[in-house]
Design an enzyme around this catalytic site. Structure first.
Site, PDB file in Angstrom:
ATOM      1  N   ASN A 266      29.901  47.771  25.248  1.00  0.00           N
ATOM      2  CA  ASN A 266      31.065  47.188  25.907  1.00  0.00           C
ATOM      3  C   ASN A 266      31.654  46.174  24.936  1.00  0.00           C
ATOM      4  OD1 ASN A 266      32.936  45.941  27.516  1.00  0.00           O
ATOM      5  ND2 ASN A 266      31.527  45.436  29.173  1.00  0.00           N
TER       6      ASN A 266
ATOM      7  N   ARG B 222      32.431  51.683  26.935  1.00  0.00           N
ATOM      8  CA  ARG B 222      33.328  51.353  28.051  1.00  0.00           C
ATOM      9  C   ARG B 222      34.729  51.079  27.489  1.00  0.00           C
ATOM     10  NH1 ARG B 222      34.871  45.672  30.255  1.00  0.00           N
ATOM     11  NH2 ARG B 222      36.101  46.318  32.034  1.00  0.00           N
TER      12      ARG B 222
ATOM     13  N   HIS C 157      38.098  48.599  37.198  1.00  0.00           N
ATOM     14  CA  HIS C 157      36.746  48.592  37.794  1.00  0.00           C
ATOM     15  C   HIS C 157      36.355  49.980  38.292  1.00  0.00           C
ATOM     16  CE1 HIS C 157      37.111  44.059  39.018  1.00  0.00           C
ATOM     17  NE2 HIS C 157      36.469  44.169  37.867  1.00  0.00           N
TER      18      HIS C 157
ATOM     19  N   ARG D  52      42.944  34.403  38.039  1.00  0.00           N
ATOM     20  CA  ARG D  52      44.124  35.265  38.199  1.00  0.00           C
ATOM     21  C   ARG D  52      44.704  35.117  39.599  1.00  0.00           C
ATOM     22  NH1 ARG D  52      41.128  40.641  36.387  1.00  0.00           N
ATOM     23  NH2 ARG D  52      39.773  39.559  34.933  1.00  0.00           N
TER      24      ARG D  52
ATOM     25  N   GLY E  36      29.482  39.937  41.354  1.00  0.00           N
ATOM     26  CA  GLY E  36      28.775  38.649  41.455  1.00  0.00           C
ATOM     27  C   GLY E  36      28.952  37.970  42.803  1.00  0.00           C
TER      28      GLY E  36
ATOM     29  N   ASN F   7      26.194  38.408  46.108  1.00  0.00           N
ATOM     30  CA  ASN F   7      25.432  37.166  46.310  1.00  0.00           C
ATOM     31  C   ASN F   7      25.936  36.240  47.400  1.00  0.00           C
ATOM     32  OD1 ASN F   7      23.447  37.421  44.118  1.00  0.00           O
ATOM     33  ND2 ASN F   7      25.272  37.428  42.828  1.00  0.00           N
TER      34      ASN F   7
ATOM     35  N   GLU G 102      27.457  49.282  35.948  1.00  0.00           N
ATOM     36  CA  GLU G 102      28.418  50.083  35.188  1.00  0.00           C
ATOM     37  C   GLU G 102      27.778  50.706  33.948  1.00  0.00           C
ATOM     38  OE1 GLU G 102      32.471  47.837  35.320  1.00  0.00           O
ATOM     39  OE2 GLU G 102      30.922  46.531  36.104  1.00  0.00           O
TER      40      GLU G 102
HETATM   41  P1  ADP Z   1      32.742  39.385  36.164  1.00  0.00           P
HETATM   42  O1  ADP Z   1      33.952  39.793  36.951  1.00  0.00           O
HETATM   43  O2  ADP Z   1      33.049  38.456  35.035  1.00  0.00           O
HETATM   44  O3  ADP Z   1      31.800  40.525  35.833  1.00  0.00           O
HETATM   45  P2  ADP Z   1      30.645  38.627  38.051  1.00  0.00           P
HETATM   46  O4  ADP Z   1      30.657  39.940  38.748  1.00  0.00           O
HETATM   47  O5  ADP Z   1      29.454  38.262  37.245  1.00  0.00           O
HETATM   48  O6  ADP Z   1      31.938  38.425  37.171  1.00  0.00           O
HETATM   49  O7  ADP Z   1      30.886  37.513  39.165  1.00  0.00           O
HETATM   50  C1  ADP Z   1      30.997  36.163  38.844  1.00  0.00           C
HETATM   51  C2  ADP Z   1      31.242  35.405  40.145  1.00  0.00           C
HETATM   52  O8  ADP Z   1      30.104  35.592  41.002  1.00  0.00           O
HETATM   53  C3  ADP Z   1      31.411  33.910  39.950  1.00  0.00           C
HETATM   54  O9  ADP Z   1      32.521  33.438  40.682  1.00  0.00           O
HETATM   55  C4  ADP Z   1      30.127  33.338  40.524  1.00  0.00           C
HETATM   56  O10 ADP Z   1      30.299  32.074  41.091  1.00  0.00           O
HETATM   57  C5  ADP Z   1      29.780  34.352  41.595  1.00  0.00           C
HETATM   58  N1  ADP Z   1      28.351  34.250  41.906  1.00  0.00           N
HETATM   59  C6  ADP Z   1      27.308  34.552  41.102  1.00  0.00           C
HETATM   60  N2  ADP Z   1      26.125  34.269  41.714  1.00  0.00           N
HETATM   61  C7  ADP Z   1      26.441  33.768  42.941  1.00  0.00           C
HETATM   62  C8  ADP Z   1      25.689  33.262  44.042  1.00  0.00           C
HETATM   63  N3  ADP Z   1      24.356  33.226  44.009  1.00  0.00           N
HETATM   64  N4  ADP Z   1      26.358  32.847  45.135  1.00  0.00           N
HETATM   65  C9  ADP Z   1      27.705  32.870  45.177  1.00  0.00           C
HETATM   66  N5  ADP Z   1      28.489  33.315  44.174  1.00  0.00           N
HETATM   67  C10 ADP Z   1      27.875  33.758  43.065  1.00  0.00           C
END
Ligand code: ADP
Length: 402
Positions: free
Chosen positions: A7, A90, A180, A241, A331, A335, A385
Site C-alpha cells: 500500500n 492497493r 473503500h 473532511r 477504527g 471500536n 483490506e
Molecule cells: P483510517 O481511515 O485512517 O484507516 P481507522 O480506520 O484506523 O482510520 O480509524 C481511525 C479512527 O478510529 C480514529 O478516529 C480513532 O479515534 C477511532 N478509534 C480507534 N480506536 C478507537 C476506540 N477504541 N474507541 C473509539 N474510537 C476509536
C-alpha cells in the site's frame, strides 16, 4: 503460497507478507519518509523487529530495503524473494478504466498514472511504486493491482451521475466513483458467511467509519450506491473532511476568504470535519473524551456523524427496497460502542433493534449486536483490506497458471 501486499503513498510504503495456506501474516511494516530522509519499521512473525533510519530518495530504495529486511538479518522471513509468488498493490482510483483486479503490465501502470488527475494524492505515487517494484522484485514474480473504486463500478448510472451539465461527465469524467471498495467487499462477504447466507440474497448497509468514512448499499453482493463521491470528500462528516455540503456554501466561503481552488480543497479536506467543528481534534477518541466533559462543539461533531449515518441507512434501505443487515467496520465502527448504540437507537421503523449488552464494550471482533427479535441484523465486522488484496492476487495468479 506467499503474497506480498503493498500500500504505497507519496512518502510511505506499507507492506504485509501473507502466507496463503493459513492466511497468517509472516511479516509487516512500513517504509516511511520516502523523498525526505527515510525510516523502516518491520516486524516478523517471530517477534523480531527492525526499526532504523535509512536513505530513501525514491520508492526504489525503499523496495530495496524491504527486500533486504525480508531476506537478511535477525528479522528475515525468506531465504530469497523467489519464495514470494506474487505482489498485490492497493490502488485508490481505477475510474471507469479498471472495474476489476488486474495483472500489471507497463501499459497498466501508465493508465494508473494517467488517472492521477482524478486522484492526485494517490495515483501518481502508486505508479511510482509500481515502477520501483518492477525494478527490484524478480521479473518472474507477477504483480497485481486491486482498486478501491472497482467494487463500486456496479452502481447504476442514476446513482453515480451528478446533476451537472453532461459534458462534465463526458469531457472530464466527473461522476461518483466511491472508495473503500476493497473494505466494503471484504466485510460484506464476511458478514454473509457469518450469517450463514448467500450474499446474493442479502441487502446490506456497510458502514466503514474511520478517519475517512463511507457507507455503501450492497444489494446481492454488488455495490448499488455509496456515500463517497468523485473524491473521498463526499458523504458523512470525517476526521478532517467536511463530507457533503451545499456546493454554494463552498464557493461563498472561498470568495469570502479569497481562497484559490487548491486552498479551498485543503480547507474542506484538511481543516473541516471533526477537527473543524470541534476545534479540538480529528480523532474520534479525543472528540468522545471532550464530549464526555461537556464540550458543546465536540458533542455536536459526534451528533452530526451519528445523524448522518442514520440518514444513509434509511435512504439506502429505501434505495434497495429492503434491508437485511447493517454492519459497522473501520477504527470507529469496530471500536466505538457508544456510536453504534446511538446510530441504532430509535430505528425501530426500519426493523433495527440493538442488543445493548452484546454491543457494550465490543471492540474489533466479529459479532452480532442486534437483539434476537430485530428484523434487521446488526453486526460488527473487522475489515482486512490487505487480506482481500492477497486473496484477489492469489486468485488472479492461479487463474494465469490454469
Ligand atoms: P483510517 O481511515 O485512517 O484507516 P481507522 O480506520 O484506523 O482510520 O480509524 C481511525 C479512527 O478510529 C480514529 O478516529 C480513532 O479515534 C477511532 N478509534 C480507534 N480506536 C478507537 C476506540 N477504541 N474507541 C473509539 N474510537 C476509536
Amino acid at each position: 503460497m506467499k503474497i506480498l501486499v503493498i500500500n504505497a503513498g507519496s512518502s510511505s510504503l506499507k507492506y504485509q507478507l501473507i502466507n496463503m495456506e493459513d492466511e497468517s501474516v509472516i511479516a509487516k511494516g512500513n517504509c516511511d519518509r520516502i523523498g525526505i530522509d527515510g525510516h523502516i519499521k518491520h516486524t516478523a512473525y517471530t517477534g523480531a523487529t527492525v526499526d532504523m533510519d535509512c536513505t530513501f530518495p525514491t520508492h526504489t530504495e525503499a523496495f530495496e530495503k524491504l527486500v533486504e529486511v525480508l531476506t537478511t538479518g535477525d528479522a528475515k522471513v525468506l531465504d530469497s524473494m523467489s519464495e514470494v509468488s506474487a505482489v498485490g498493490h492497493r490502488i485508490v482510483q481505477g475510474a471507469e478504466v479498471f472495474d476489476k483486479t488486474t495483472l500489471v503490465t507497463d501499459e497498466v501502470i501508465q493508465k494508473i498514472d494517467d488517472l492521477a488527475e482524478l486522484a492526485p494524492v494517490h495515483n501518481h505515487p502508486h505508479a511510482l511504486a509500481l515502477w520501483a517494484c518492477k525494478k527490484v522484485i524478480p521479473e518472474t514474480t507477477p504483480q497485481v493491482v486491486v482498486f478501491d473504486t472497482a467494487f463500486h463500478q456496479t452502481m447504476p448510472e442514476k446513482a453515480y451521475m451528478f446533476g451537472m451539465p453532461y459534458e462534465c461527465y463526458e469531457k472530464y469524467h466527473v461522476r461518483k466513483y466511491g472508495f473503500h471498495g476493497t473494505s466494503h467487499r471484504f466485510v460484506s462477504m464476511a458478514l454473509a458467511e457469518a450469517m450463514g447466507k448467500d450474499i446474493k440474497d442479502l441487502k446490506i448497509v456497510s458502514c466503514h467509519l474511520g478517519n475517512g468514512s463511507s457507507i455503501t448499499a450492497v444489494d446481492g453482493g454488488k455495490s448499488v450506491d455509496t456515500s463517497m463521491g468523485f473524491t473521498p470528500l463526499d458523504g458523512v462528516i470525517m476526521g478532517t473532511r467536511s463530507g457533503c455540503v451545499d456546493p454554494s456554501a463552498v464557493t461563498f466561503v472561498a470568495n469570502k476568504l479569497g481562497m484559490t481552488p487548491s486552498e479551498t480543497s485543503d480547507y474542506l479536506n484538511k481543516k473541516s470535519g471533526f477537527l473543524g467543528i470541534s476545534g479540538i481534534s480529528s480523532d474520534n477518541r479525543d472528540i468522545s473524551a471532550a464530549a464526555a466533559e461537556g464540550n458543546k462543539r465536540a458533542i455536536l461533531a459526534g451528533e452530526m456523524l451519528r445523524y448522518e449515518i442514520k440518514k444513509y441507512i434509511g435512504s439506502y434501505a429505501a434505495a434497495m427496497n429492503g434491508l437485511d443487515a447493517v454492519l459497522f467496520t473501520g477504527g470507529i465502527g469496530e471500536n466505538s460502542d457508544d456510536l453504534r448504540a446511538d446510530v441504532c437507537r430509535n430505528m425501530e421503523v426500519l426493523g433495527i433493534k440493538l442488543d445493548e449488552n452484546a454491543n457494550a464494550g465490543l471492540r474489533g471482533k466479529l459479532a452480532k449486536i442486534s437483539a434476537p427479535d430485530s428484523k434487521v441484523e446488526v453486526w460488527v465486522v473487522p475489515t482486512n483490506e490487505e487480506l482481500l488484496i492477497a486473496r484477489d492476487t492469489r486468485d488472479l495468479v492461479e487463474g494465469l497458471n490454469k
